[in-house]
Scaffold this active site. Structure first.
Site, PDB file in Angstrom:
ATOM      1  N   SER A 198     -45.009  -5.049 -43.970  1.00 21.66           N
ATOM      2  CA  SER A 198     -46.353  -5.036 -44.548  1.00 21.66           C
ATOM      3  C   SER A 198     -46.235  -4.859 -46.050  1.00 21.66           C
ATOM      4  O   SER A 198     -45.267  -4.268 -46.552  1.00 21.66           O
ATOM      5  CB  SER A 198     -47.177  -3.883 -43.968  1.00 21.66           C
TER       6      SER A 198
ATOM      7  N   TYR B 119     -48.126   5.130 -42.009  1.00 26.09           N
ATOM      8  CA  TYR B 119     -47.978   3.678 -41.828  1.00 26.09           C
ATOM      9  C   TYR B 119     -47.176   3.087 -42.980  1.00 26.09           C
ATOM     10  O   TYR B 119     -46.249   2.290 -42.780  1.00 26.09           O
ATOM     11  CB  TYR B 119     -49.351   3.017 -41.741  1.00 26.09           C
TER      12      TYR B 119
ATOM     13  N   LYS C  94     -43.450   1.109 -42.719  1.00 28.24           N
ATOM     14  CA  LYS C  94     -43.207  -0.271 -43.133  1.00 28.24           C
ATOM     15  C   LYS C  94     -42.198  -0.355 -44.277  1.00 28.24           C
ATOM     16  O   LYS C  94     -41.443  -1.333 -44.376  1.00 28.24           O
ATOM     17  CB  LYS C  94     -44.535  -0.941 -43.521  1.00 28.24           C
TER      18      LYS C  94
END
Length: 364
Positions: free
Chosen positions: A255, A270, A274
């Site tokens: 991401s 998160y 990533k």
């Protein structure tokens, strides 16, 4: 004596290096004011012509320059914003036929995945499902979908098979379960042969949770799925490729959040997961180059998937779009071309790369 000679030799060089001092002047208050007024006038000056005058000078019939000219004006139409592309959910999927492939130029043949066995995790829906469709259209020999959702996985595999006629299988696999992954990969080898490509798209997102209140159990779960899952899948498929002595391509879906900090939502876990996926991809690329296994990452920006199509995110989506130069979210098929390219032989000299595909969001 020697020191005197050295000093004499250095004298011309030193004279070149010495520059006369230049007095710096500071603009007066009046000068600054005049500049700011002028700059402000130019900023607010908007030119809106309704037509553009044109003069066209052409040589005569003998090719000699002529003083005559055609004079006319062309109308100026106001710019209209281009509509956002719309992806049909139930669009047709047309596989690359052998006859068509054989007629393609060599460059386009290399940009296909003709004859390749492809495993796609998280392929039951969303981005993973659309990348599976793209691989089918680009000539895949067989596709295996790994997903934790039994109902959606079976549905997606059956639909893709019915639309393309290709061999498609579904394995209910949780990417945290290394033993289940190994068993499923072995079965793929038995069914279709050693996989040529892994597209690891499985992942989850926790967002709008401040770090100071984030439940450690949730943190571990997200890291386990996004990062550990990427490792376990890569390890299992990589081992199969090595055992067969077969070159391969591993594509990890990371991401842009692994490279930037998102706004306005708080999502430290998160982002960390990533960032780990990106570094994992680079490290595996370095380790496995000797086996001719390439490892690259795709880092999407904000994508208009079903998970983001909820009223609670409407306000944030307006902010996301305003911070994206292309002024839109990515469509579910916007990763397809990049996925096929990284899976294909056209990217044969590309490994360890992290390709950000975010509509320009990370430029700011």
């Amino acid at each position: 004596m020697a020191s005197a000679v050295r000093a004499a030799r250095m004298a011309p060089r030193l004279s070149v290096l010495v520059r006369p001092a230049v007095a710096r002047t500071t603009p007066s208050v009046c000068q600054r004011a005049a500049f700011s007024i002028s700059a402000g006038r130019f900023k607010s000056e908007v030119i809106k012509e309704t037509e553009v005058p044109v003069s066209v000078y052409n040589p005569d019939a003998k090719g000699v320059a002529s003083g005559n000219a055609d004079h006319f004006s062309i109308p100026v139409k106001p710019r209209q914003r281009a509509p956002e592309p719309v992806v049909e959910e139930d669009e047709e999927v047309v596989p690359l036929e052998e006859k068509v492939y054989s007629q393609l130029p060599k460059t386009l043949q290399k940009m296909s995945v003709h004859g390749k066995v492809i495993i796609i995790t998280g392929g039951a829906r969303g981005l993973g499902n659309y990348m599976a469709r793209a691989c089918a259209e680009a000539g895949a020999k067989a596709i295996a979908i790994f997903d934790a959702n039994q109902e959606l996985g079976d549905e997606s595999a059956a639909e893709l098979h019915q639309k393309t006629g290709l061999p498609v299988s579904f394995f209910k696999v949780d990417v945290r379960d290394g033993h289940a992954i190994d068993a499923a990969v072995k079965n793929v080898v038995d069914l279709y042969g050693t996989p040529d490509v892994l597209v690891n798209s499985a992942g989850i997102a926790d967002s709008n949770i401040p770090a100071e209140t984030y439940d450690p159990a949730m943190f571990r779960r997200l890291i386990d799925i996004n990062l550990t899952g990427s490792f376990l899948m890569s390890q299992s498929v990589g081992r199969a490729m090595m055992a067969a002595g077969k070159p391969g391509s591993i594509i990890l879906v990371a991401s842009m959040s692994g490279s930037i900090v998102n706004y306005p939502q708080e999502q430290s876990c998160y982002n960390a997961s990533k960032a780990g996926v990106i570094q994992l991809g680079k490290s595996l690329a370095a380790e496995w180059a000797k086996y001719q296994i390439r490892v690259n990452c795709i880092s999407p920006g904000y994508m208009d998937t079903a998970l983001n199509k909820v009223p609670a995110l409407d306000a944030q989506k307006k902010i996301w779009k305003s911070l994206t130069p292309q002024d839109r979210l990515g469509n579910v098929d916007d990763l397809n071309g990049l996925c096929v390219f990284l899976a294909s032989d056209a990217s044969g000299f590309m490994t360890g790369s992290n390709v950000i595909i975010d509509g320009g969001y990370s430029l700011y």
